[in-house]
Scaffold this motif. Structure first.
Motif, PDB file in Angstrom:
ATOM      1  N   GLN A 119       1.584  -1.209   2.681  1.00 16.87           N
ATOM      2  CA  GLN A 119       0.959  -0.066   3.130  1.00 16.87           C
ATOM      3  C   GLN A 119      -0.355   0.431   2.072  1.00 16.87           C
ATOM      4  O   GLN A 119      -1.279   0.657   2.906  1.00 16.87           O
ATOM      5  CB  GLN A 119       1.938   1.042   2.919  1.00 16.87           C
ATOM      6  CG  GLN A 119       1.228   2.795   3.035  1.00 16.87           C
ATOM      7  CD  GLN A 119       0.945   2.835   4.621  1.00 16.87           C
ATOM      8  OE1 GLN A 119       0.853   2.031   5.287  1.00 16.87           O
ATOM      9  NE2 GLN A 119       0.655   4.131   4.846  1.00 16.87           N
ATOM     10  N   LEU A 120      -0.315   0.220   0.776  1.00 17.00           N
ATOM     11  CA  LEU A 120      -1.502   0.163   0.388  1.00 17.00           C
ATOM     12  C   LEU A 120      -2.482  -0.820   0.507  1.00 17.00           C
ATOM     13  O   LEU A 120      -3.611  -0.351   0.675  1.00 17.00           O
ATOM     14  CB  LEU A 120      -1.226  -0.028  -1.402  1.00 17.00           C
ATOM     15  CG  LEU A 120      -0.421   1.297  -1.893  1.00 17.00           C
ATOM     16  CD1 LEU A 120       0.068   0.843  -3.382  1.00 17.00           C
ATOM     17  CD2 LEU A 120      -1.173   2.672  -1.799  1.00 17.00           C
ATOM     18  N   ILE A 121      -2.208  -2.053   0.859  1.00 14.39           N
ATOM     19  CA  ILE A 121      -3.205  -3.050   1.177  1.00 14.39           C
ATOM     20  C   ILE A 121      -3.727  -2.820   2.686  1.00 14.39           C
ATOM     21  O   ILE A 121      -4.825  -2.729   2.732  1.00 14.39           O
ATOM     22  CB  ILE A 121      -2.479  -4.458   1.352  1.00 14.39           C
ATOM     23  CG1 ILE A 121      -2.117  -4.858   0.004  1.00 14.39           C
ATOM     24  CG2 ILE A 121      -3.344  -5.590   2.008  1.00 14.39           C
ATOM     25  CD1 ILE A 121      -1.140  -6.189  -0.091  1.00 14.39           C
ATOM     26  N   ALA A 122      -2.933  -2.000   3.438  1.00 17.97           N
ATOM     27  CA  ALA A 122      -3.408  -1.984   5.008  1.00 17.97           C
ATOM     28  C   ALA A 122      -4.420  -0.781   4.768  1.00 17.97           C
ATOM     29  O   ALA A 122      -5.619  -0.835   5.464  1.00 17.97           O
ATOM     30  CB  ALA A 122      -2.199  -1.229   5.734  1.00 17.97           C
ATOM     31  N   LYS A 123      -3.935   0.369   4.048  1.00 20.18           N
ATOM     32  CA  LYS A 123      -5.038   1.428   3.964  1.00 20.18           C
ATOM     33  C   LYS A 123      -6.582   0.929   3.211  1.00 20.18           C
ATOM     34  O   LYS A 123      -7.643   1.171   3.673  1.00 20.18           O
ATOM     35  CB  LYS A 123      -4.336   2.382   3.078  1.00 20.18           C
ATOM     36  CG  LYS A 123      -3.683   3.389   3.888  1.00 20.18           C
ATOM     37  CD  LYS A 123      -3.116   4.842   3.170  1.00 20.18           C
ATOM     38  CE  LYS A 123      -2.629   5.788   3.962  1.00 20.18           C
ATOM     39  NZ  LYS A 123      -2.239   6.685   3.279  1.00 20.18           N
ATOM     40  N   LEU A 124      -6.167   0.212   2.128  1.00 17.74           N
ATOM     41  CA  LEU A 124      -7.595  -0.628   1.409  1.00 17.74           C
ATOM     42  C   LEU A 124      -8.318  -1.277   2.262  1.00 17.74           C
ATOM     43  O   LEU A 124      -9.580  -1.006   2.446  1.00 17.74           O
ATOM     44  CB  LEU A 124      -6.831  -1.469   0.428  1.00 17.74           C
ATOM     45  CG  LEU A 124      -8.220  -1.998  -0.399  1.00 17.74           C
ATOM     46  CD1 LEU A 124      -8.820  -1.005  -1.367  1.00 17.74           C
ATOM     47  CD2 LEU A 124      -7.450  -3.100  -1.472  1.00 17.74           C
ATOM     48  N   VAL A 125      -7.725  -2.105   3.300  1.00 23.61           N
ATOM     49  CA  VAL A 125      -8.509  -2.998   3.938  1.00 23.61           C
ATOM     50  C   VAL A 125      -9.241  -2.154   5.166  1.00 23.61           C
ATOM     51  O   VAL A 125     -10.083  -2.391   5.666  1.00 23.61           O
ATOM     52  CB  VAL A 125      -7.561  -4.089   4.789  1.00 23.61           C
ATOM     53  CG1 VAL A 125      -8.276  -4.676   5.865  1.00 23.61           C
ATOM     54  CG2 VAL A 125      -7.020  -4.884   3.897  1.00 23.61           C
ATOM     55  N   LEU A 126      -8.333  -1.084   5.581  1.00 19.48           N
ATOM     56  CA  LEU A 126      -9.179  -0.294   6.743  1.00 19.48           C
ATOM     57  C   LEU A 126      -9.993   0.576   6.459  1.00 19.48           C
ATOM     58  O   LEU A 126     -11.296   0.833   7.174  1.00 19.48           O
ATOM     59  CB  LEU A 126      -7.900   0.493   7.509  1.00 19.48           C
ATOM     60  CG  LEU A 126      -6.869  -0.329   8.270  1.00 19.48           C
ATOM     61  CD1 LEU A 126      -5.905   0.550   8.696  1.00 19.48           C
ATOM     62  CD2 LEU A 126      -7.500  -1.063   9.366  1.00 19.48           C
ATOM     63  N   LEU A 127      -9.850   1.062   5.029  1.00 18.63           N
ATOM     64  CA  LEU A 127     -11.087   1.909   4.591  1.00 18.63           C
ATOM     65  C   LEU A 127     -12.211   1.273   4.248  1.00 18.63           C
ATOM     66  O   LEU A 127     -13.312   1.810   4.244  1.00 18.63           O
ATOM     67  CB  LEU A 127     -10.347   2.857   3.498  1.00 18.63           C
ATOM     68  CG  LEU A 127      -9.542   3.781   3.465  1.00 18.63           C
ATOM     69  CD1 LEU A 127      -8.797   4.201   2.051  1.00 18.63           C
ATOM     70  CD2 LEU A 127     -10.129   4.934   4.071  1.00 18.63           C
TER      71      LEU A 127
END
Length: 246
Positions: A119-127
């Motif tokens: 979840q943290l990786i997904a948000k980081l990449v998308l941001l």
């Protein structure tokens, strides 16, 4: 809608400074729900500022600053729920009793750790894909947490509580007309500022359908997990819209 319920919502959903409440009434949690979308806007404003300020260095720095603020300002409240639900679903095999048993375990298992990390990786990449110079994209970051916290009211009304607890107390005094009005306001603002976020009108009901089909009910941890998933899906829609506009 009182100042007391606003303070309760601010204390419950964020780690921002707030006046101390002399006493706690369990009904305050439900009464404070009317403020949840506004609290989401406040969270989104801090996240957008982090992405904008860090983005002057590089997109990845902006994404990291925004993510750290996102987790820090919420105290990882919903992320913790996501981890607990991942452990529960991984062990429950569609058995609500087993699911609740796992949720009560204070330890975090492999499913929870892996899910929170992803979840943290997904948000980081998308941001990192949100341009710091794009005003409408930054506006979308304000609205994403608001939509997700509006969703908690919809899910609590649409799905019965699976057990007593914060999830069950949360649904006590939620007003359907108020929830509908808040949804209309968010939809109107999104249609003007970030049309991709109108996807929330599909995502939020689908989350309710999922919990009904999977467990037949919902808990406070399920609400937290749903907030996280909704935020990531809406962020993905925004990134797709940015890519298509190039």
């Amino acid at each position: 809608m009182t100042f007391r319920t606003f303070v309760h919502a601010l204390q419950f959903l964020t780690r921002l400074p707030a006046p101390a409440l002399a006493e706690f009434d369990p009904k305050d949690l439900s009464r404070s729900a009317v403020w949840f979308p506004l609290i989401g806007l406040i969270v989104g404003a801090f996240v957008a500022f982090g992405v904008w300020s860090g983005g002057h260095v590089s997109p990845w720095v902006g994404a990291l600053v925004g993510l750290v603020i996102w987790v820090g300002i919420t105290g990882a409240l919903h992320l913790d729920g996501l981890g607990d639900v991942a452990d529960g679903l991984g062990a429950a095999h569609r058995d609500p009793n087993r699911f609740l048993e796992v949720l009560r375990d204070p330890h975090v298992g492999a499913f929870g750790v892996i899910t929170m990390a992803l979840q943290l990786i997904a948000k980081l990449v998308l941001l990192a894909e949100v341009p710091a110079s794009n005003a409408w994209a930054l506006a979308a970051l304000l609205l994403i947490p608001a939509w997700a916290r509006w969703g908690t009211q919809v899910w609590s009304l649409a799905v019965p509580p699976l057990a007593k607890g914060s999830g069950e107390r949360f649904s006590w005094q939620i007003s359907k007309p108020v929830v509908a009005a808040e949804g209309l306001v968010l939809a109107a603002v999104s249609a003007w500022a970030a049309p991709a976020l109108l996807g929330a009108l599909l995502i939020v009901p689908l989350v309710a359908v999922y919990w009904k089909a999977r467990l037949g009910g919902i808990t406070g941890d399920c609400l937290g997990a749903s907030v996280e998933i909704t935020e990531t899906l809406l962020l993905l829609l925004v990134v797709i819209a940015i890519a298509l506009a190039r």
